[in-house]
Design an enzyme around this catalytic site. Structure first.
Site, PDB file in Angstrom:
ATOM      1  N   LYS A 193     -35.397 -13.999  18.042  1.00 27.68           N
ATOM      2  CA  LYS A 193     -33.970 -13.702  18.144  1.00 27.68           C
ATOM      3  C   LYS A 193     -33.658 -12.601  17.137  1.00 27.68           C
ATOM      4  O   LYS A 193     -33.480 -12.850  15.955  1.00 27.68           O
ATOM      5  CB  LYS A 193     -33.140 -14.957  17.841  1.00 27.68           C
ATOM      6  CG  LYS A 193     -31.741 -14.981  18.517  1.00 27.68           C
ATOM      7  CD  LYS A 193     -30.805 -13.873  18.076  1.00 27.68           C
ATOM      8  CE  LYS A 193     -30.128 -14.232  16.771  1.00 27.68           C
ATOM      9  NZ  LYS A 193     -29.110 -13.179  16.381  1.00 27.68           N
ATOM     10  N   GLY A 246     -32.434 -14.103   6.307  1.00 29.24           N
ATOM     11  CA  GLY A 246     -31.018 -13.762   6.397  1.00 29.24           C
ATOM     12  C   GLY A 246     -30.251 -14.373   5.238  1.00 29.24           C
ATOM     13  O   GLY A 246     -30.818 -14.663   4.179  1.00 29.24           O
ATOM     14  N   SER A 247     -28.973 -14.586   5.431  1.00 33.21           N
ATOM     15  CA  SER A 247     -28.113 -15.046   4.346  1.00 33.21           C
ATOM     16  C   SER A 247     -28.358 -16.518   4.018  1.00 33.21           C
ATOM     17  O   SER A 247     -28.791 -17.307   4.858  1.00 33.21           O
ATOM     18  CB  SER A 247     -26.640 -14.859   4.727  1.00 33.21           C
ATOM     19  OG  SER A 247     -26.253 -15.800   5.718  1.00 33.21           O
ATOM     20  N   THR A 248     -28.061 -16.871   2.773  1.00 30.98           N
ATOM     21  CA  THR A 248     -28.186 -18.264   2.345  1.00 30.98           C
ATOM     22  C   THR A 248     -27.242 -19.158   3.133  1.00 30.98           C
ATOM     23  O   THR A 248     -27.603 -20.291   3.495  1.00 30.98           O
ATOM     24  CB  THR A 248     -27.894 -18.362   0.840  1.00 30.98           C
ATOM     25  OG1 THR A 248     -28.900 -17.634   0.130  1.00 30.98           O
ATOM     26  CG2 THR A 248     -27.898 -19.808   0.371  1.00 30.98           C
ATOM     27  N   GLY A 251     -28.826 -19.853   6.395  1.00 32.40           N
ATOM     28  CA  GLY A 251     -29.994 -20.683   6.161  1.00 32.40           C
ATOM     29  C   GLY A 251     -29.625 -22.144   6.011  1.00 32.40           C
ATOM     30  O   GLY A 251     -30.312 -23.037   6.550  1.00 32.40           O
ATOM     31  N   GLU A 269     -36.095 -17.428   4.250  1.00 33.85           N
ATOM     32  CA  GLU A 269     -36.067 -16.389   3.224  1.00 33.85           C
ATOM     33  C   GLU A 269     -34.649 -15.865   3.205  1.00 33.85           C
ATOM     34  O   GLU A 269     -34.215 -15.191   4.136  1.00 33.85           O
ATOM     35  CB  GLU A 269     -37.078 -15.286   3.539  1.00 33.85           C
ATOM     36  CG  GLU A 269     -37.321 -14.346   2.359  1.00 33.85           C
ATOM     37  CD  GLU A 269     -36.555 -13.047   2.474  1.00 33.85           C
ATOM     38  OE1 GLU A 269     -35.484 -12.942   1.817  1.00 33.85           O
ATOM     39  OE2 GLU A 269     -36.998 -12.159   3.204  1.00 33.85           O
ATOM     40  N   CYS A 304     -32.949  -7.646   0.626  1.00 36.57           N
ATOM     41  CA  CYS A 304     -32.817  -8.983   0.036  1.00 36.57           C
ATOM     42  C   CYS A 304     -33.295  -9.020  -1.411  1.00 36.57           C
ATOM     43  O   CYS A 304     -32.741  -9.754  -2.233  1.00 36.57           O
ATOM     44  CB  CYS A 304     -33.570 -10.006   0.881  1.00 36.57           C
ATOM     45  SG  CYS A 304     -35.312  -9.606   1.136  1.00 36.57           S
ATOM     46  N   GLU A 401     -24.168 -11.736  -3.951  1.00 35.41           N
ATOM     47  CA  GLU A 401     -24.991 -10.737  -3.286  1.00 35.41           C
ATOM     48  C   GLU A 401     -24.089  -9.776  -2.508  1.00 35.41           C
ATOM     49  O   GLU A 401     -23.341 -10.194  -1.621  1.00 35.41           O
ATOM     50  CB  GLU A 401     -25.978 -11.402  -2.327  1.00 35.41           C
ATOM     51  CG  GLU A 401     -26.928 -10.411  -1.683  1.00 35.41           C
ATOM     52  CD  GLU A 401     -27.937 -11.070  -0.756  1.00 35.41           C
ATOM     53  OE1 GLU A 401     -29.090 -10.605  -0.713  1.00 35.41           O
ATOM     54  OE2 GLU A 401     -27.565 -12.041  -0.073  1.00 35.41           O
TER      55      GLU A 401
END
Length: 501
Positions: A193, A246-248, A251, A269, A304, A401
């Site tokens: 994806k 991607g973003s926390t 995640g 990650e 990142c 971030e």
């Protein structure tokens, strides 16, 4: 498309005008539209022009892809194919990617705004990743447990099944390779994806994977949004693993989806707020400044592991700040198709607005703006290198971030203070350390809470080194043979020998 080697700005512009853009999903072994006919628009962020209307998959497409993937896995045409044969197929894929290197790099440049020289470097990294994992898979052995003569204990490593790989927009081809190479090498079926912001190279890759000889259903590509097709994959009862970069925030949502469904494995990650720590005994301030500038301004700061926090011994801070500002002057953004361009455009309007909001917040909270800070006029989403000095640890720009070309510089007076500042973050993806004192290097390296530490460099690595984070930067590891461990399962076989009645 011609395969002559482009060298100039005009060459790349000409190649861009010749591109054929594939916009359909790849399900089973064919291109297909979404059941509801939905499409999403992908733009060129350097010009604002529409590149393509791409299929926007949703739950029906996810369900179909999972069925194809499961059927292919159970059939065993790939999952039970000998490792040496899977290796040969993946090496053919790497060769095909190398043959179409300019096309794939150009797709990423047009789609997300990165400089073409950076995109070419990413492609080389992606090709190297495919080759590394292909060459590794037939060199990993199982285990025999230490037992007595009456028993034999075998430890086998087997593929997981169906892997859904959800990759970001900032390094489309490289992040894709980091996920799919070990997953395919291990024998899994993979559903990719790509980000809705940069789907074009993944859709082109699908045809190359098929041409390389990967069987039907083993590799599929579903463009679309995270909250639709991404969520459908995450909640599927027949997906065995989620691999995500991607973003926390996302995640965490994926981990919740795994818990709500089938407890699928989730490897993440996620975000970072990486410290780059410079001690007064470092040898060459000019070299440090060049690395520090590249650490945050490469790929427009949309990285990142970006070294977004520069922590400097106060005895050398003024001298280093002066040099970093000078280095940033040579990294001004421009047309991504120009090989001389060091920084490209922000990926889309939302990311552009996000970065500018953080810059305003830095000024409002009292940080000293040393460079940049003003968006560039004209078409395209360009933000110059922006540097703040005298940043305190409680400022927003020091804690959150930003994912853009914004550097926060902080001073310290002792080693303990430097370590405390570096570790004062919810993230732990990367850290840099500059010193000529080997004792200090060993002390500080062990105390930094980070998945990787770069000593007297930034982001130096190759495919032999694992990549991943700690704390809210995620879990699991990309790259190296350790990534193969994440896409395989251990099976313990205990055999009784010389059984007597």
């Amino acid at each position: 498309m011609t395969h002559t080697t482009p060298e100039t700005h005009a060459d790349w512009q000409r190649l861009a005008s010749q591109l054929h853009l594939e916009t359909r999903a790849w399900i089973g072994q064919r291109h297909t539209d979404a059941q509801d006919g939905a499409r999403l628009t992908t733009l060129n962020p350097a010009t604002g022009e529409v590149l393509a209307e791409v299929v926007a998959c949703d739950a029906p497409e996810a369900d179909a892809a999972v069925r194809h993937a499961r059927r292919a896995f159970e059939a065993g045409h790939w999952s039970r194919r000998p490792p040496a044969e899977r290796k040969r197929t993946l090496l053919r894929l790497a060769d095909l990617m190398a043959h179409h290197r300019h096309e794939l790099a150009l797709l990423d440049t047009l789609d997300m705004g990165k400089p073409i020289t950076s995109a070419l470097g990413d492609l080389d990294g992606a090709i190297g990743c495919i080759r590394y994992q292909a060459e590794t898979i037939d060199k990993l052995y199982g285990e025999i447990a230490p037992t007595g003569e009456e028993h034999l204990g075998l430890v086998l490593r087997e593929p997981l099944g169906v892997v859904a790989a959800i990759v970001p927009w900032n390094f489309p081809m490289m992040m894709t390779a980091w996920k799919i190479a070990p997953a395919l090498a291990a024998g899994n079926s993979v559903i990719l994806k790509p980000s809705e912001k940069s789907p074009l190279s993944a859709l082109r890759l699908a045809a190359l994977v098929a041409e390389a000889g990967v069987p039907d259903g083993v590799f599929q590509v579903l463009p679309g949004y995270g909250h639709t097709v991404g969520q459908a994959l995450a909640l599927s009862m027949d997906v065995d693993c989620l691999a995500f970069t991607g973003s926390t925030q996302v995640g965490k949502q994926l981990m919740q989806c795994a818990g709500r469904s089938n407890l699928k494995k989730v490897y993440l990650e996620c975000g970072g707020k990486s410290p780059n720590v410079v001690f007064a005994d470092c040898r060459d301030l000019d070299a440090v400044a060049a690395h520090a500038a590249s650490a945050i301004f490469h790929n427009q700061g949309e990285v990142c592991i970006a070294g977004s926090r520069l922590l400097v011994d106060n005895r050398i801070r003024d001298a280093l700040v002066e040099r970093v500002v000078a280095a940033a002057e040579h990294m001004q953004p421009g047309d991504p198709l120009n090989p001389a361009t060091a920084m490209g455009a922000m990926v889309d309007q939302a990311q552009y607005d996000r970065v500018m909001t953080y810059i305003r917040r830095g000024v409002e909270e009292g940080a000293h703006l040393c460079a940049g800070g003003q968006a560039l006029d004209g078409p395209g989403l360009f933000i110059p290198p922006t540097i703040f000095n005298d940043v305190s640890a409680d400022m927003t720009i020091a804690r959150e971030e930003i994912f853009g070309p914004v550097l926060s510089i902080m001073g310290f007076d002792s080693e303990d203070e430097a370590i405390a500042l570096a570790n004062d973050s919810v993230y732990g993806l990367a850290a840099g350390l500059w010193s000529q004192d080997i004792d200090r290097i060993m002390r500080v390296t062990r105390r930094l809470r980070s998945g990787q530490v770069y000593v007297n460099n930034w982001a130096g690595s190759d495919m032999t080194m694992p990549f991943g984070g700690v704390k809210q930067s995620g879990n699991g590891r990309d790259k190296s043979y350790h990534s193969l461990e994440e896409y395989s399962e251990l099976k313990a076989v205990w055999m009784a020998l010389n059984v007597k009645a």
